[in-house]
Design an enzyme around this catalytic site. Structure first.
Site, short mmCIF file in Angstrom:
data_model
loop_
_atom_site.label_atom_id
_atom_site.label_comp_id
_atom_site.label_asym_id
_atom_site.label_seq_id
_atom_site.Cartn_x
_atom_site.Cartn_y
_atom_site.Cartn_z
N GLU A 102 1.37 3.71 2.05
CA GLU A 102 2.16 4.02 3.24
C GLU A 102 3.48 3.25 3.26
O GLU A 102 4.52 3.78 3.65
CB GLU A 102 1.36 3.71 4.51
CG GLU A 102 0.09 4.53 4.66
CD GLU A 102 -1.12 3.88 4.04
OE1 GLU A 102 -2.24 4.12 4.52
OE2 GLU A 102 -0.97 3.11 3.06
N CYS A 108 -5.25 1.28 6.42
CA CYS A 108 -6.06 0.09 6.70
C CYS A 108 -5.72 -0.49 8.07
O CYS A 108 -4.58 -0.43 8.53
CB CYS A 108 -5.90 -0.94 5.60
SG CYS A 108 -4.23 -1.58 5.40
N HIS A 129 0.83 -1.19 0.00
CA HIS A 129 0.00 0.00 0.00
C HIS A 129 0.87 1.25 0.00
O HIS A 129 2.09 1.20 0.16
CB HIS A 129 -0.94 -0.02 1.20
CG HIS A 129 -2.01 -1.06 1.10
ND1 HIS A 129 -3.05 -1.18 2.00
CD2 HIS A 129 -2.21 -2.05 0.18
CE1 HIS A 129 -3.83 -2.18 1.66
NE2 HIS A 129 -3.34 -2.73 0.56
N THR A 187 -25.94 0.09 -30.17
CA THR A 187 -24.62 0.73 -30.23
C THR A 187 -23.59 -0.26 -30.75
O THR A 187 -22.74 0.09 -31.59
CB THR A 187 -24.21 1.23 -28.83
OG1 THR A 187 -25.10 2.26 -28.42
CG2 THR A 187 -22.79 1.77 -28.85
N ARG A 190 -12.78 6.67 -18.86
CA ARG A 190 -12.66 5.23 -19.12
C ARG A 190 -11.46 4.64 -18.38
O ARG A 190 -11.51 3.51 -17.87
CB ARG A 190 -12.50 4.96 -20.61
CG ARG A 190 -13.77 5.12 -21.42
CD ARG A 190 -13.51 4.70 -22.87
NE ARG A 190 -14.71 4.86 -23.69
CZ ARG A 190 -14.79 4.46 -24.94
NH1 ARG A 190 -13.75 3.88 -25.53
NH2 ARG A 190 -15.90 4.63 -25.63
N TRP A 208 -19.31 11.85 -34.49
CA TRP A 208 -19.25 12.49 -33.18
C TRP A 208 -20.10 13.75 -33.19
O TRP A 208 -20.26 14.39 -34.23
CB TRP A 208 -17.82 12.91 -32.83
CG TRP A 208 -16.84 11.79 -32.66
CD1 TRP A 208 -16.95 10.73 -31.83
CD2 TRP A 208 -15.59 11.64 -33.34
NE1 TRP A 208 -15.85 9.91 -31.92
CE2 TRP A 208 -15.00 10.45 -32.85
CE3 TRP A 208 -14.91 12.38 -34.30
CZ2 TRP A 208 -13.76 10.00 -33.29
CZ3 TRP A 208 -13.68 11.93 -34.74
CH2 TRP A 208 -13.12 10.75 -34.23
N ALA A 268 -23.60 12.33 -25.22
CA ALA A 268 -23.35 13.63 -25.82
C ALA A 268 -24.61 14.07 -26.55
O ALA A 268 -25.28 13.25 -27.20
CB ALA A 268 -22.17 13.56 -26.78
N LEU A 304 -14.33 0.30 -27.30
CA LEU A 304 -14.45 0.40 -25.85
C LEU A 304 -13.09 0.31 -25.16
O LEU A 304 -12.94 -0.31 -24.10
CB LEU A 304 -15.40 -0.68 -25.30
CG LEU A 304 -16.82 -0.68 -25.87
CD1 LEU A 304 -17.66 -1.74 -25.16
CD2 LEU A 304 -17.47 0.69 -25.76
#
Length: 249
Positions: free
Chosen positions: A51, A74, A49, A203, A191, A177, A161, A211
């Site tokens: 730290e 933690c 982690h 789509t 993303r 677009w 959009a 993607l």
């Protein structure tokens, strides 16, 4: 000094945003006064982690120093030992926490353990001042983790959009677009911080989307979020740019 170094911890944590599932991204800075003597972030689940990396960099100089952590250390054993114990072993004098961990296995217990051991602990407030702004940065950095722990379900973002007259595409399908390059870059940054992208059957059939994250070398450019399909009736396409879908819902 406290606010700038805590903000630095948030910036460092952001280097691994979207890469640490199921853990949250966390950053840590160890300093004496204004002098940074160590810093680090949690790169991915199963690795040390934030730290631990910061304390390693600081070495013996961590004794008597202040540790700035974007999220409460933690308290529990998981794939790695509790970070609160690492801070105590390093003999830091003070810890500044950006946000209390909502995970019930920690949830303020590390803050209390540090205080019981004589370590001064300051938890950033949530007011309307500069400290509150930095505290909100810490929460926003881990909003997906906070939501999953508290609500018991994944955190999602809806992205679309639309033109000023309320359209999302040309009826003929000729438009690719309706946004400019800055907006598309922002989408790819989003993303890069997510674990999965969900699309509908239309789509997939009409756009054959990749993607993927395409940022031209900017952080997160190599990440490939899982593709998931939301559809009532879907016949698999013979050819698609997508790898096999992780799930069909």
């Amino acid at each position: 000094t406290d606010l700038s170094l805590l903000a630095r911890a948030v910036d460092i944590a952001g280097l691994a945003r979207g890469q640490t599932r199921p853990n949250p991204p966390v950053g840590c800075v160890v300093a004496k006064g204004e002098d940074v003597i160590g810093e680090g972030f949690h790169p991915r689940a199963g690795m040390p982690h934030a730290e631990v990396y910061a304390l390693r960099a600081a070495g013996s100089a961590a004794a008597g120093a202040t540790a700035y952590v974007s999220l409460e250390p933690c308290f529990h054993y998981g794939r790695t030992p509790p970070c609160v114990d690492a801070l105590l072993a390093a003999r830091v004098a003070r810890v500044v926490v950006g946000a209390v961990d909502p995970d019930p296995r920690t949830a303020g217990r590390s803050v209390q353990k540090l205080r019981d051991a004589g370590v001064e602990v300051h938890v950033a407030g949530a007011g309307g001042d500069a400290e509150g702004a930095v505290a909100r940065m810490c929460v926003e950095l881990t909003e997906g983790f906070f939501y999953r722990v508290r609500a018991g379900r994944p955190f999602g973002l809806l992205k679309f959009a639309m033109t000023l007259d309320g359209k999302i595409a040309a009826e003929s399908g000729s438009s690719r677009w309706v946004t400019g390059a800055p907006a598309r870059e922002h989408v790819h940054r989003l993303r890069a911080a997510l674990d999965a992208i969900i699309v509908g059957g239309n789509t997939l059939r009409r756009d054959d989307p990749e993607l993927t994250v395409r940022l031209g070398g900017v952080g997160g450019a190599q990440k490939k979020p899982s593709g998931m399909l939301l559809a009532d009736n879907f016949a698999p396409m013979e050819e698609s740019r997508l790898p096999p879908l992780r799930g069909v819902v």
